[in-house]
Design a protein around this motif. Structure first.
Motif, PDB file in Angstrom:
ATOM      1  N   ILE A  46     -14.749  11.700 -27.175  1.00  0.00           N
ATOM      2  CA  ILE A  46     -14.662  13.061 -26.666  1.00  0.00           C
ATOM      3  C   ILE A  46     -16.039  13.698 -26.531  1.00  0.00           C
ATOM      4  CG2 ILE A  46     -14.433  14.248 -28.888  1.00  0.00           C
ATOM      5  CD1 ILE A  46     -12.183  15.932 -27.505  1.00  0.00           C
ATOM      6  N   ASP A  47     -17.034  13.125 -27.206  1.00  0.00           N
ATOM      7  CA  ASP A  47     -18.400  13.673 -27.151  1.00  0.00           C
ATOM      8  C   ASP A  47     -19.252  13.026 -26.064  1.00  0.00           C
ATOM      9  OD1 ASP A  47     -17.950  15.391 -29.367  1.00  0.00           O
ATOM     10  OD2 ASP A  47     -18.270  13.709 -30.732  1.00  0.00           O
ATOM     11  N   ALA A  48     -18.692  12.055 -25.334  1.00  0.00           N
ATOM     12  CA  ALA A  48     -19.467  11.358 -24.307  1.00  0.00           C
ATOM     13  C   ALA A  48     -19.788  12.290 -23.144  1.00  0.00           C
ATOM     14  CB  ALA A  48     -18.692  10.140 -23.812  1.00  0.00           C
ATOM     15  N   LEU A  49     -20.849  11.964 -22.428  1.00  0.00           N
ATOM     16  CA  LEU A  49     -21.293  12.778 -21.296  1.00  0.00           C
ATOM     17  C   LEU A  49     -20.886  12.175 -19.962  1.00  0.00           C
ATOM     18  CD1 LEU A  49     -24.909  13.638 -22.534  1.00  0.00           C
ATOM     19  CD2 LEU A  49     -22.822  15.012 -22.760  1.00  0.00           C
ATOM     20  N   GLN A  50     -20.501  10.896 -19.944  1.00  0.00           N
ATOM     21  CA  GLN A  50     -20.163  10.226 -18.695  1.00  0.00           C
ATOM     22  C   GLN A  50     -18.662  10.004 -18.567  1.00  0.00           C
ATOM     23  OE1 GLN A  50     -22.969   6.842 -19.367  1.00  0.00           O
ATOM     24  NE2 GLN A  50     -23.696   7.310 -17.292  1.00  0.00           N
ATOM     25  N   ASN A  51     -18.182  10.005 -17.333  1.00  0.00           N
ATOM     26  CA  ASN A  51     -16.807   9.647 -17.041  1.00  0.00           C
ATOM     27  C   ASN A  51     -16.712   8.137 -16.830  1.00  0.00           C
ATOM     28  OD1 ASN A  51     -16.033  12.410 -16.971  1.00  0.00           O
ATOM     29  ND2 ASN A  51     -16.764  12.550 -14.854  1.00  0.00           N
ATOM     30  N   MET A  52     -15.490   7.630 -16.856  1.00  0.00           N
ATOM     31  CA  MET A  52     -15.307   6.207 -16.584  1.00  0.00           C
ATOM     32  C   MET A  52     -15.845   5.833 -15.204  1.00  0.00           C
ATOM     33  SD  MET A  52     -11.827   3.872 -16.581  1.00  0.00           S
ATOM     34  CE  MET A  52     -11.353   4.275 -18.261  1.00  0.00           C
ATOM     35  N   SER A  53     -15.676   6.712 -14.241  1.00  0.00           N
ATOM     36  CA  SER A  53     -16.125   6.415 -12.881  1.00  0.00           C
ATOM     37  C   SER A  53     -17.637   6.249 -12.787  1.00  0.00           C
ATOM     38  CB  SER A  53     -15.668   7.521 -11.922  1.00  0.00           C
ATOM     39  OG  SER A  53     -16.180   8.778 -12.323  1.00  0.00           O
ATOM     40  N   ASP A  54     -18.379   6.828 -13.743  1.00  0.00           N
ATOM     41  CA  ASP A  54     -19.832   6.672 -13.756  1.00  0.00           C
ATOM     42  C   ASP A  54     -20.257   5.280 -14.209  1.00  0.00           C
ATOM     43  OD1 ASP A  54     -20.179   9.407 -13.047  1.00  0.00           O
ATOM     44  OD2 ASP A  54     -19.978   9.985 -15.155  1.00  0.00           O
ATOM     45  N   LEU A  55     -19.350   4.568 -14.877  1.00  0.00           N
ATOM     46  CA  LEU A  55     -19.702   3.298 -15.515  1.00  0.00           C
ATOM     47  C   LEU A  55     -19.049   2.090 -14.851  1.00  0.00           C
ATOM     48  CD1 LEU A  55     -19.186   4.550 -19.185  1.00  0.00           C
ATOM     49  CD2 LEU A  55     -21.346   4.374 -17.944  1.00  0.00           C
ATOM     50  N   PHE A  56     -18.163   2.329 -13.908  1.00  0.00           N
ATOM     51  CA  PHE A  56     -17.388   1.243 -13.297  1.00  0.00           C
ATOM     52  C   PHE A  56     -17.828   1.030 -11.857  1.00  0.00           C
ATOM     53  CE2 PHE A  56     -13.852  -0.326 -10.762  1.00  0.00           C
ATOM     54  CZ  PHE A  56     -13.413  -1.401 -11.508  1.00  0.00           C
ATOM     55  N   ASP A  57     -17.877  -0.250 -11.444  1.00  0.00           N
ATOM     56  CA  ASP A  57     -18.079  -0.544 -10.030  1.00  0.00           C
ATOM     57  C   ASP A  57     -17.291  -1.791  -9.650  1.00  0.00           C
ATOM     58  OD1 ASP A  57     -19.807  -3.045 -10.050  1.00  0.00           O
ATOM     59  OD2 ASP A  57     -21.091  -1.702 -11.221  1.00  0.00           O
ATOM     60  N   ALA A  58     -17.199  -2.052  -8.358  1.00  0.00           N
ATOM     61  CA  ALA A  58     -16.314  -3.093  -7.849  1.00  0.00           C
ATOM     62  C   ALA A  58     -16.733  -4.501  -8.258  1.00  0.00           C
ATOM     63  CB  ALA A  58     -16.235  -2.994  -6.328  1.00  0.00           C
ATOM     64  N   SER A  59     -17.961  -4.686  -8.733  1.00  0.00           N
ATOM     65  CA  SER A  59     -18.429  -6.026  -9.091  1.00  0.00           C
ATOM     66  C   SER A  59     -17.930  -6.476 -10.463  1.00  0.00           C
ATOM     67  CB  SER A  59     -19.961  -6.056  -9.084  1.00  0.00           C
ATOM     68  OG  SER A  59     -20.491  -5.245 -10.132  1.00  0.00           O
ATOM     69  N   ILE A  60     -17.302  -5.591 -11.196  1.00  0.00           N
ATOM     70  CA  ILE A  60     -16.871  -5.898 -12.561  1.00  0.00           C
ATOM     71  C   ILE A  60     -15.577  -6.709 -12.536  1.00  0.00           C
ATOM     72  CG2 ILE A  60     -16.032  -4.871 -14.710  1.00  0.00           C
ATOM     73  CD1 ILE A  60     -17.950  -2.527 -14.139  1.00  0.00           C
ATOM     74  N   ASP A  61     -15.584  -7.849 -13.217  1.00  0.00           N
ATOM     75  CA  ASP A  61     -14.421  -8.731 -13.235  1.00  0.00           C
ATOM     76  C   ASP A  61     -13.454  -8.420 -14.374  1.00  0.00           C
ATOM     77  OD1 ASP A  61     -15.292 -10.588 -11.088  1.00  0.00           O
ATOM     78  OD2 ASP A  61     -16.941 -10.973 -12.472  1.00  0.00           O
ATOM     79  N   ARG A  62     -13.966  -7.940 -15.472  1.00  0.00           N
ATOM     80  CA  ARG A  62     -13.106  -7.681 -16.625  1.00  0.00           C
ATOM     81  C   ARG A  62     -13.620  -6.454 -17.364  1.00  0.00           C
ATOM     82  NH1 ARG A  62     -16.746 -11.499 -17.946  1.00  0.00           N
ATOM     83  NH2 ARG A  62     -17.789 -11.252 -19.956  1.00  0.00           N
ATOM     84  N   VAL A  63     -12.689  -5.741 -17.993  1.00  0.00           N
ATOM     85  CA  VAL A  63     -13.029  -4.505 -18.708  1.00  0.00           C
ATOM     86  C   VAL A  63     -12.401  -4.549 -20.090  1.00  0.00           C
ATOM     87  CG1 VAL A  63     -12.804  -1.993 -18.746  1.00  0.00           C
ATOM     88  CG2 VAL A  63     -13.196  -3.172 -16.575  1.00  0.00           C
ATOM     89  N   THR A  64     -13.174  -4.153 -21.090  1.00  0.00           N
ATOM     90  CA  THR A  64     -12.663  -3.969 -22.447  1.00  0.00           C
ATOM     91  C   THR A  64     -12.809  -2.495 -22.803  1.00  0.00           C
ATOM     92  OG1 THR A  64     -13.368  -6.203 -23.083  1.00  0.00           O
ATOM     93  CG2 THR A  64     -12.860  -4.650 -24.861  1.00  0.00           C
TER      94      THR A  64
END
Length: 248
Positions: free
Chosen positions: A178-196
């Motif tokens: 809850i204290d993070a400054l970034q959204n998930m969309s800031d950290l994700f892109d189409a080249s990512i094959d897997r997410v944890t």
């Protein structure tokens, strides 16, 4: 029940399956099906398709599989979750089946009660009904793998890195905070094959745990302005991730 999950023990030969449990009751009383009707089925860890009801009685339903096809491949999503109280864990297991989690890691955290590790739900045979309930809801057949880890530091410094070393492609590790400054969309892109995705206990992670996870490569992200329950946070995170994947 949107999909009747068929187990190996249900097989009667020749593509026929006999059901005598809650699934048969669901077909009789909820679907109000009759002989000759068709229902959607899925073989656990296998194919999807339809089956015709070849016989139906008060004690048994017999299905004959007709059209079966391989399910569409799912994006690889793993979940690291601080072991919740047993009633919450039931909901987490259902969600993991319903939303296509590949591997659920249940881990110890500072704010996890030690008594939770004595719950029968930490045993695979007791998790199975809830995982299957989730598969039935989500129309999926791949059973999530669930493992329990009672040493936080060992998990992030040894166990999880060893698992990662066997993976191929590009991975992304996200830490809900809850204290993070970034959204998930800031950290994700189409080249990512897997997410944890890591979801903490309702009391939150302690600073030591956050530091260790960020050192292990987990990137904090915020789900929203609200303080959520564990099961709600998981659904929110997985929903956001799926939308990002669909739009990329």
């Amino acid at each position: 029940m949107n999909l009747v999950i068929l187990l190996e023990g249900d097989a009667a030969g020749g593509g026929c399956y006999r059901l005598t449990d809650y699934r048969a009751e669901h077909i009789r009383t909820i679907l109000r099906a009759r002989e000759g009707d068709r229902v959607e089925v899925g073989l656990l860890n296998g194919s999807l398709g339809t089956a015709q009801i070849s016989s139906l009685s008060d004690d048994e339903v017999e299905l004959t599989c007709e059209v079966l096809h391989s399910p569409q491949g799912l994006p690889t999503t793993d979940l690291v979750c601080a072991l919740p109280r047993p009633q919450t864990l039931k909901k987490v297991l259902i969600t993991c089946g319903m939303m296509g989690i590949r591997h659920l890691y249940l881990i110890r955290a500072n704010r996890v009660e030690k008594s939770y590790y004595q719950s029968p739900l930490t045993q695979p045979e007791n998790q199975l009904p809830f995982l299957i309930e989730g598969l039935s809801q989500g129309k999926l057949t791949r059973l999530p793998q669930v493992t329990v880890h009672d040493r936080f530091k060992v998990f992030f410094e040894d166990t999880f890195p060893r698992v990662e070393s066997t993976e191929s492609g590009t991975g992304c590790k996200l830490l809900a905070s809850i204290d993070a400054l970034q959204n998930m969309s800031d950290l994700f892109d189409a080249s990512i094959d897997r997410v944890t995705i890591a979801i903490g206990p309702e009391g939150g992670w302690v600073p030591f745990e956050i530091d260790l996870m960020t050192q292990a490569g987990f990137q904090p992200f915020v789900l929203g302005r609200w303080v959520l329950r564990v099961e709600t946070a998981i659904v929110s995170a997985l929903g956001q991730l799926d939308l990002l994947r669909m739009s990329s």
